[in-house]
Motif scaffolding. Structure first.
Motif, PDB file in Angstrom:
ATOM      1  N   PHE A  96     -29.940   3.599 -25.967  1.00  0.00           N
ATOM      2  CA  PHE A  96     -30.033   4.323 -24.702  1.00  0.00           C
ATOM      3  C   PHE A  96     -29.849   5.826 -24.918  1.00  0.00           C
ATOM      4  CE2 PHE A  96     -28.738   6.208 -20.737  1.00  0.00           C
ATOM      5  CZ  PHE A  96     -29.677   5.685 -19.866  1.00  0.00           C
ATOM      6  N   GLU A  97     -28.904   6.212 -25.757  1.00  0.00           N
ATOM      7  CA  GLU A  97     -28.696   7.638 -26.032  1.00  0.00           C
ATOM      8  C   GLU A  97     -29.961   8.268 -26.626  1.00  0.00           C
ATOM      9  OE1 GLU A  97     -23.869   7.832 -26.751  1.00  0.00           O
ATOM     10  OE2 GLU A  97     -25.167   7.316 -28.449  1.00  0.00           O
ATOM     11  N   THR A  98     -30.624   7.550 -27.520  1.00  0.00           N
ATOM     12  CA  THR A  98     -31.872   8.040 -28.108  1.00  0.00           C
ATOM     13  C   THR A  98     -32.956   8.157 -27.043  1.00  0.00           C
ATOM     14  OG1 THR A  98     -31.311   7.042 -30.235  1.00  0.00           O
ATOM     15  CG2 THR A  98     -33.632   7.586 -29.867  1.00  0.00           C
ATOM     16  N   LEU A  99     -33.100   7.136 -26.205  1.00  0.00           N
ATOM     17  CA  LEU A  99     -34.078   7.167 -25.118  1.00  0.00           C
ATOM     18  C   LEU A  99     -33.787   8.320 -24.158  1.00  0.00           C
ATOM     19  CD1 LEU A  99     -36.466   5.750 -23.636  1.00  0.00           C
ATOM     20  CD2 LEU A  99     -34.726   4.467 -22.367  1.00  0.00           C
ATOM     21  N   ALA A 100     -32.535   8.510 -23.833  1.00  0.00           N
ATOM     22  CA  ALA A 100     -32.151   9.602 -22.924  1.00  0.00           C
ATOM     23  C   ALA A 100     -32.515  10.952 -23.526  1.00  0.00           C
ATOM     24  CB  ALA A 100     -30.659   9.535 -22.610  1.00  0.00           C
ATOM     25  N   ASP A 101     -32.169  11.165 -24.795  1.00  0.00           N
ATOM     26  CA  ASP A 101     -32.434  12.448 -25.454  1.00  0.00           C
ATOM     27  C   ASP A 101     -33.926  12.721 -25.634  1.00  0.00           C
ATOM     28  OD1 ASP A 101     -29.725  12.972 -25.635  1.00  0.00           O
ATOM     29  OD2 ASP A 101     -29.560  12.291 -27.718  1.00  0.00           O
ATOM     30  N   LEU A 123     -25.578  11.521 -17.657  1.00  0.00           N
ATOM     31  CA  LEU A 123     -25.881  10.446 -18.610  1.00  0.00           C
ATOM     32  C   LEU A 123     -24.823  10.345 -19.701  1.00  0.00           C
ATOM     33  CD1 LEU A 123     -29.774  10.542 -18.962  1.00  0.00           C
ATOM     34  CD2 LEU A 123     -28.341   9.053 -17.565  1.00  0.00           C
ATOM     35  N   SER A 124     -24.256  11.463 -20.096  1.00  0.00           N
ATOM     36  CA  SER A 124     -23.179  11.424 -21.095  1.00  0.00           C
ATOM     37  C   SER A 124     -21.999  10.612 -20.567  1.00  0.00           C
ATOM     38  CB  SER A 124     -22.734  12.841 -21.455  1.00  0.00           C
ATOM     39  OG  SER A 124     -21.659  12.797 -22.341  1.00  0.00           O
ATOM     40  N   SER A 125     -21.657  10.834 -19.330  1.00  0.00           N
ATOM     41  CA  SER A 125     -20.562  10.086 -18.710  1.00  0.00           C
ATOM     42  C   SER A 125     -20.920   8.607 -18.581  1.00  0.00           C
ATOM     43  CB  SER A 125     -20.255  10.683 -17.336  1.00  0.00           C
ATOM     44  OG  SER A 125     -19.248   9.954 -16.702  1.00  0.00           O
ATOM     45  N   ALA A 126     -22.150   8.338 -18.151  1.00  0.00           N
ATOM     46  CA  ALA A 126     -22.579   6.947 -17.958  1.00  0.00           C
ATOM     47  C   ALA A 126     -22.632   6.179 -19.271  1.00  0.00           C
ATOM     48  CB  ALA A 126     -23.934   6.896 -17.261  1.00  0.00           C
ATOM     49  N   THR A 127     -23.028   6.838 -20.362  1.00  0.00           N
ATOM     50  CA  THR A 127     -23.134   6.127 -21.637  1.00  0.00           C
ATOM     51  C   THR A 127     -21.768   5.745 -22.206  1.00  0.00           C
ATOM     52  OG1 THR A 127     -23.301   8.197 -22.893  1.00  0.00           O
ATOM     53  CG2 THR A 127     -25.367   7.101 -22.294  1.00  0.00           C
ATOM     54  N   VAL A 179     -24.238   0.242 -13.625  1.00  0.00           N
ATOM     55  CA  VAL A 179     -25.704   0.306 -13.614  1.00  0.00           C
ATOM     56  C   VAL A 179     -26.205   1.430 -12.714  1.00  0.00           C
ATOM     57  CG1 VAL A 179     -27.833  -0.943 -13.051  1.00  0.00           C
ATOM     58  CG2 VAL A 179     -26.036  -2.063 -14.389  1.00  0.00           C
ATOM     59  N   PRO A 180     -25.715   1.567 -11.472  1.00  0.00           N
ATOM     60  CA  PRO A 180     -26.161   2.715 -10.676  1.00  0.00           C
ATOM     61  C   PRO A 180     -25.827   4.053 -11.344  1.00  0.00           C
ATOM     62  CG  PRO A 180     -25.152   1.100  -9.244  1.00  0.00           C
ATOM     63  CD  PRO A 180     -24.886   0.664 -10.671  1.00  0.00           C
ATOM     64  N   ALA A 181     -24.663   4.151 -11.987  1.00  0.00           N
ATOM     65  CA  ALA A 181     -24.305   5.395 -12.674  1.00  0.00           C
ATOM     66  C   ALA A 181     -25.281   5.707 -13.803  1.00  0.00           C
ATOM     67  CB  ALA A 181     -22.883   5.310 -13.221  1.00  0.00           C
ATOM     68  N   LEU A 182     -25.763   4.672 -14.465  1.00  0.00           N
ATOM     69  CA  LEU A 182     -26.695   4.847 -15.577  1.00  0.00           C
ATOM     70  C   LEU A 182     -28.098   5.219 -15.098  1.00  0.00           C
ATOM     71  CD1 LEU A 182     -26.595   4.482 -18.683  1.00  0.00           C
ATOM     72  CD2 LEU A 182     -27.395   2.145 -18.322  1.00  0.00           C
ATOM     73  N   LEU A 183     -28.474   4.739 -13.921  1.00  0.00           N
ATOM     74  CA  LEU A 183     -29.839   4.925 -13.429  1.00  0.00           C
ATOM     75  C   LEU A 183     -29.956   5.985 -12.336  1.00  0.00           C
ATOM     76  CD1 LEU A 183     -30.932   1.165 -13.263  1.00  0.00           C
ATOM     77  CD2 LEU A 183     -31.288   2.804 -15.125  1.00  0.00           C
ATOM     78  N   THR A 184     -28.886   6.719 -12.065  1.00  0.00           N
ATOM     79  CA  THR A 184     -28.891   7.769 -11.047  1.00  0.00           C
ATOM     80  C   THR A 184     -28.682   9.113 -11.725  1.00  0.00           C
ATOM     81  OG1 THR A 184     -28.007   6.274  -9.360  1.00  0.00           O
ATOM     82  CG2 THR A 184     -27.720   8.642  -8.984  1.00  0.00           C
ATOM     83  N   TYR A 185     -29.606  10.046 -11.489  1.00  0.00           N
ATOM     84  CA  TYR A 185     -29.473  11.378 -12.102  1.00  0.00           C
ATOM     85  C   TYR A 185     -30.380  12.371 -11.384  1.00  0.00           C
ATOM     86  CZ  TYR A 185     -33.603   9.531 -14.488  1.00  0.00           C
ATOM     87  OH  TYR A 185     -34.808   8.945 -14.767  1.00  0.00           O
TER      88      TYR A 185
END
Length: 151
Positions: free
Chosen positions: A71-76, A56-60, A41-47
């Motif tokens: 999540f990938e769509t939201l990120a992009d 984010l690629s690594s976290a996903t 979760v921290p990896a996903l929400l830290t950038y």
């Protein structure tokens, strides 16, 4: 009569043995899923804007099922453009967790998350506390986030 009692006793012993094994599996699942969420979760929400795509690629890679695609769509479409446009940097930290439901293949947690954010407009760190419900699913030997929702 004695044979029937022995048979009943044997059945109870087998049932208890199997039930204890199931409880052990759930106990292990709770522990493993909590540890995985504490990292994922921290990896996903830290950038930060400089390396947000790779972060984010690594976290996903730790996401699974429909949530990964969402999540990938939201990120992009939202997270990456906003982070770059507004210079958003954020660091998330899990401050507490609790298991809501668990079985040997899926665990749902309630996480209390502190997130410190800066932007080009607001360079001083802003601390926000939030609660998130995180569902994890066991895929092979590993646990992956299958859902994450604010509470």
């Amino acid at each position: 009569m004695l044979a029937a009692a022995m048979l009943a006793l044997s059945g109870c012993i087998v049932w208890l043995y199997l039930d204890i094994g199931r409880h052990d599996e759930i106990k292990i699942a709770r522990s493993e899923a909590t540890a995985a969420a504490s990292e994922q979760v921290p990896a996903l929400l830290t950038y930060n804007p400089a390396d947000i795509e790779s972060t984010l690629s690594s976290a996903t890679q730790q996401l699974t099922g429909p949530f990964r695609v969402q999540f990938e769509t939201l990120a992009d479409q939202v997270i990456i453009p906003t982070a770059k446009d507004k210079g958003v940097s954020t660091k998330a930290e899990i401050v507490e967790s609790s298991v809501v439901t668990a079985d040997s293949e899926s665990v749902t947690l309630l996480l209390f998350v502190n997130q410190t954010t800066t932007t080009t407009v607001t360079p001083d760190p802003v601390l926000d506390g939030s609660r998130v419900s995180v569902a994890l699913t066991k895929v092979g030997p590993d646990w992956y986030i299958s859902d994450l929702k604010p509470v």
